[in-house]
Enzyme design. Structure first.
Site, short mmCIF file in Angstrom:
data_model
loop_
_atom_site.label_atom_id
_atom_site.label_comp_id
_atom_site.label_asym_id
_atom_site.label_seq_id
_atom_site.Cartn_x
_atom_site.Cartn_y
_atom_site.Cartn_z
N CYS A 138 66.51 61.88 -121.80
CA CYS A 138 67.06 61.11 -122.27
C CYS A 138 66.64 59.91 -121.12
O CYS A 138 67.31 60.00 -119.72
CB CYS A 138 68.26 60.99 -122.01
SG CYS A 138 69.45 59.46 -121.89
N CYS A 141 69.42 57.75 -119.38
CA CYS A 141 70.95 58.61 -118.28
C CYS A 141 69.53 58.67 -117.44
O CYS A 141 70.46 58.35 -116.33
CB CYS A 141 70.46 59.55 -119.10
SG CYS A 141 71.45 60.09 -120.76
N ASP A 142 68.43 59.38 -117.14
CA ASP A 142 67.70 59.94 -115.97
C ASP A 142 66.00 58.48 -115.76
O ASP A 142 65.71 59.43 -114.48
CB ASP A 142 67.33 60.73 -116.16
CG ASP A 142 68.66 62.06 -116.76
OD1 ASP A 142 69.90 61.67 -115.81
OD2 ASP A 142 68.56 63.15 -117.72
#
Length: 316
Positions: A138, A141-142
């Protein structure tokens, strides 16, 4: 009704932000929901370390901790949350019959499907070894953790190009590792990637391994695998992002509900409703576009409200 059958007003299948939020709302509406957590209690977020983009956590929050908090919140309002998986569904008539992995049959007046999606991996042992230590599925996300660092994205479709573009705004350099000699992405996406200076596309490259001491420090690649001019290439990277798609966990419902070609369950008019009355969907199992914790939680709320309305309209 035999010992192995139980009747419930609201059954929630799957956990994660969608399932747990549905359980919070359904419990507070006095629906006495039963929730089966599935193979991965807490869902995809339990695979990530820190969640920084969920509103209300200025310092960020551990993905596991956040899911435990959501679960506890639902249980405090009376949700019956069980570890176990629903393995078969019969949605031919109400009440709907769902079978758990221990053989128990749940007859449910309403069903909320929040089974999520699973990121596709290449299948390398190193992916598991470095999970959360440089391997991510992701980018949104990261990506933030890789500011001014070097990362690689695997894939050749729109998702891979989107991830590469997103990461190019944060990272110093982005490699896009593409198995084929071309990109599958739309022309617009291809053009943007090609025009982005800090993205380097490695066509006809396969990833065969990752290396590093305390996390990912590089990837072993093979160029033109199986050809006469095949060569092994190592690249130095700090992060390795998979963008080869997600698989929605919808298999047991496909006989009854409409899905798109990938398997995402289709909603009616952008509501949590499906074509079967009293059966609702929430979270990533029905969301090929956003796939965020906050959007999943939002649809969990919507599904529970719809379930409550349905039960009250049908005096169940």
């Amino acid at each position: 009704m035999n010992m192995n059958t139980e009747h419930v007003r609201c059954l929630i299948i799957g956990s994660g932000p969608a399932g747990y939020t549905a359980a919070i709302y359904a419990s507070r509406a006095n629906l006495h929901p039963v929730e089966y957590c599935g193979m991965l209690p807490g869902g995809q977020l339990t695979q990530t370390t820190t969640v920084e983009n969920f509103p209300g956590y200025p310092q960020g929050v551990d993905g596991n901790q956040m899911m435990m908090d959501l679960r506890e919140q639902a249980e405090n309002f009376g949700a019956d949350i069980r570890d176990g998986e629903i393995v078969a569904a019969d949605l031919s008539q109400a009440p709907y019959k769902l079978t758990a992995d221990d053989g128990k049959v749940i007859e449910a007046d309403t069903v909320i499907i929040a089974t999520g999606a699973s990121a596709k991996y290449l299948g390398l042992d190193d992916e598991r070894k470095y999970n959360g230590m440089g391997v991510s599925a992701c980018a949104t996300c990261d990506g933030f953790f890789y500011r001014k660092k070097t990362v690689a994205v695997v894939g050749g479709g729109d998702t891979a190009c989107e991830d590469a573009l997103y990461l190019s705004g944060l990272a110093k350099k982005v490699y896009l590792i593409v198995r084929k000699p071309y990109l599958r992405a739309s022309q617009v996406m291809q053009k943007r990637v090609i025009e982005t200076e800090n993205i380097e596309i490695l066509f006809e490259h396969n990833t065969v391994g990752l290396f590093g001491e305390d996390g990912v420090e590089g990837a072993h690649l093979v160029k033109r695998k199986g050809e006469a001019d095949e060569e092994f290439v190592d690249i130095a990277i700090d992060g390795f992002f998979l963008a080869i798609g997600h698989k929605p966990n919808s298999d047991i419902f496909k006989e009854w509900l409409d899905t798109d070609e990938v398997g995402y369950i289709k909603k009616i008019d952008n509501t949590p409703k499906t074509k079967i009355p009293g059966v609702f969907v929430a979270g990533d199992v029905a969301d090929p576009v956003y796939r965020q914790a906050i959007t999943a939680a939002g649809t969990g709320c919507q599904a529970a409200i719809e379930a409550e309305r349905y039960l009250s309209e049908h005096s169940l």
